[in-house]
Design a protein around this motif. Structure first.
Motif: not given
Length: 202
Positions: A36-50
């Protein structure tokens, strides 16, 4: 170090297939996948993808809006949008949101992997056919506020609710909706949402 990739796709079978295909590349690692779209930022902040590979049609928050929010919260992560539909206005909206890649969903696995590398290196990858359609289609006649109100209306929100969420008066929201209907040459609000969506302006 392999490039870290976040996947955002609501169809589980497609999300898992993408993860499997990308994991076969020695220099790519899928560190997170969300539906889901609202899960993107929390996951990105946790995993720091490129790079975040984002489906354009996601529940909760559409892919382009999520990419814009991701750019704001984690500027180091670059975004690549995948779309199943050729809606010309989407390319313009994506570029305005700071997206670095925009490709059709039927892109070949090798081309997607190459696009991820290009985007991670600071380049841009825009499908030629989608870019041409965007140039031919022209820009949206709607103002940013009219688009925002119409987009919220498309989710089922009523004018009173939109007014409350945007800190506007009920009358102002009604005026925005009426103006959007007139500008798009639509019969009513539902028709305006259809026209704007098909043009890729929402």
């Amino acid at each position: 170090m392999p490039l870290k990739v976040l996947l955002a796709e609501d169809m589980q079978i497609l999300r898992e297939a993408l993860a499997e295909l990308l994991s076969q590349e020695d220099d790519l690692e899928v560190v997170a996948s969300v539906s889901a779209g609202d899960e993107i930022v929390p996951a990105a902040l946790a995993w720091l993808p490129d790079v975040a590979v984002i489906d354009i049609d996601l529940p909760s928050l559409d892919g382009i809006s999520a990419a814009a929010l991701l750019r704001e919260r984690l500027p180091s992560c670059r975004s690549l949008i995948l779309t199943a539909l050729n809606r010309p206005g989407q390319v313009r909206r994506a570029l305005a949101a700071g997206v670095q890649g925009f490709l059709p969903k039927d892109v070949k696995p090798g081309e997607l992997a190459a696009a991820i590398r290009t985007v991670a290196a600071g380049g841009r990858v825009i499908d030629a056919a989608l870019a041409l359609s965007a140039l031919e289609a022209g820009e949206s006649p709607l103002t940013p506020r009219e688009s925002e109100v119409l987009r919220m209306s498309a989710t089922g929100a009523q004018p009173a609710e939109i007014a409350e969420r945007l800190f506007l008066s009920y009358g102002t929201v009604r005026n925005y909706l009426t103006t959007a209907v007139v500008k798009l040459g639509a019969r009513n609000r539902v028709d305006a949402i259809r026209i704007a969506t098909e043009s890729g302006w929402l």
